[in-house]
Motif scaffolding. Structure first.
Motif, PDB file in Angstrom:
ATOM      1  N   LYS A  49     -20.949  -3.152   6.461  1.00 24.11           N
ATOM      2  CA  LYS A  49     -20.369  -1.831   6.744  1.00 24.11           C
ATOM      3  C   LYS A  49     -21.273  -1.014   7.674  1.00 24.11           C
ATOM      4  O   LYS A  49     -20.803  -0.359   8.603  1.00 24.11           O
ATOM      5  CB  LYS A  49     -20.142  -1.081   5.427  1.00 24.11           C
ATOM      6  CG  LYS A  49     -19.407   0.235   5.583  1.00 24.11           C
ATOM      7  CD  LYS A  49     -19.140   0.878   4.241  1.00 24.11           C
ATOM      8  CE  LYS A  49     -18.419   2.199   4.405  1.00 24.11           C
ATOM      9  NZ  LYS A  49     -18.223   2.884   3.127  1.00 24.11           N
ATOM     10  N   THR A 114     -13.741  -7.705   1.056  1.00 24.34           N
ATOM     11  CA  THR A 114     -14.674  -6.649   1.449  1.00 24.34           C
ATOM     12  C   THR A 114     -15.756  -6.461   0.390  1.00 24.34           C
ATOM     13  O   THR A 114     -16.945  -6.422   0.706  1.00 24.34           O
ATOM     14  CB  THR A 114     -13.920  -5.320   1.660  1.00 24.34           C
ATOM     15  OG1 THR A 114     -12.823  -5.560   2.544  1.00 24.34           O
ATOM     16  CG2 THR A 114     -14.827  -4.275   2.259  1.00 24.34           C
ATOM     17  N   LYS A 121     -13.795 -10.625  10.674  1.00 23.45           N
ATOM     18  CA  LYS A 121     -13.499  -9.634  11.712  1.00 23.45           C
ATOM     19  C   LYS A 121     -12.272  -8.816  11.331  1.00 23.45           C
ATOM     20  O   LYS A 121     -11.385  -9.300  10.629  1.00 23.45           O
ATOM     21  CB  LYS A 121     -13.244 -10.337  13.040  1.00 23.45           C
ATOM     22  CG  LYS A 121     -14.423 -11.113  13.566  1.00 23.45           C
ATOM     23  CD  LYS A 121     -14.035 -11.917  14.797  1.00 23.45           C
ATOM     24  CE  LYS A 121     -15.116 -12.936  15.101  1.00 23.45           C
ATOM     25  NZ  LYS A 121     -14.592 -14.260  15.375  1.00 23.45           N
ATOM     26  N   ASP A 122     -12.210  -7.580  11.839  1.00 28.10           N
ATOM     27  CA  ASP A 122     -11.028  -6.739  11.632  1.00 28.10           C
ATOM     28  C   ASP A 122      -9.798  -7.462  12.169  1.00 28.10           C
ATOM     29  O   ASP A 122      -9.822  -7.985  13.285  1.00 28.10           O
ATOM     30  CB  ASP A 122     -11.184  -5.392  12.351  1.00 28.10           C
ATOM     31  CG  ASP A 122     -12.116  -4.443  11.616  1.00 28.10           C
ATOM     32  OD1 ASP A 122     -12.312  -4.618  10.397  1.00 28.10           O
ATOM     33  OD2 ASP A 122     -12.658  -3.527  12.271  1.00 28.10           O
ATOM     34  N   GLY A 123      -8.756  -7.486  11.361  1.00 27.56           N
ATOM     35  CA  GLY A 123      -7.512  -8.126  11.770  1.00 27.56           C
ATOM     36  C   GLY A 123      -7.469  -9.620  11.567  1.00 27.56           C
ATOM     37  O   GLY A 123      -6.423 -10.248  11.740  1.00 27.56           O
TER      38      GLY A 123
END
Length: 171
Positions: A49, A114, A121-123
């Motif tokens: 994060k 998470t 990766k995002d997505g």
């Protein structure tokens, strides 16, 4: 050095199998995710994060490339294969065992990615991640163990037998 390095997807059982394997062989057990957390004084999810994936991968690579142990079972994080220096180092100090598990079983075992600190990766979907990593696990492994349908003890014994053969043939 006679170490056994376990690689594979999150949820494949590297840490759980690693503890049983270490006891079976009279080896020490080391979890590289815990080493990363100790070195950074943060949880994996906090590192991701705060530092992003690239920052996390750099830290993971550095920590794994600095492991110096003997007669140990080393359970790595699933993303260790992104660190070239780490993987080269781990291959020098031991035999790398890829614990292979089908995607559907990985999906069943994993909860919140998470909270778990999975480097994704995002997505990106879990299936995307699985398909991205499989070739890297295969590239770096000396031995592949198909875990599906086996108990933890059966998997640990199979790894022990395959590693014993590997070390004997290396002499």
């Amino acid at each position: 050095m006679k170490n056994i390095v376990l690689i594979g997807m999150p949820g494949c059982g590297k840490s759980t199998i690693g503890v049983v394997l270490a006891k079976t062989m009279g080896y020490r057990f080391l979890d590289s995710d815990l080493l990363i957390q100790e070195s950074e004084n943060r949880l994996l999810s906090e590192i991701i994060k705060q530092d992003g994936l690239d920052g996390f991968n750099a830290i993971e690579n550095r920590v794994n490339a600095s492991i110096e142990v003997d007669r140990s079972v080393i359970a790595t994080g699933g993303s260790v294969i992104y660190g070239r220096e780490a993987m080269e180092h781990l291959r020098k100090i031991g035999v790398v065992v890829y614990i292979k598990l089908p995607y559907d079983e990985i999906e069943k075992r994993l909860g919140d990615l998470t909270k778990r600190g999975v480097s994704i990766k995002d997505g990106q979907t879990l299936l995307d991640l699985y398909n991205e990593r499989i070739p890297l696990y295969e590239k770096y492994s000396d031995i592949t163990v198909e875990e599906n349908g086996m108990t933890i003890s059966q998997t640990a014994l199979l790894i022990k037998d395959k590693c014993t053969d590997f070390f004997e043939n290396r002499k």
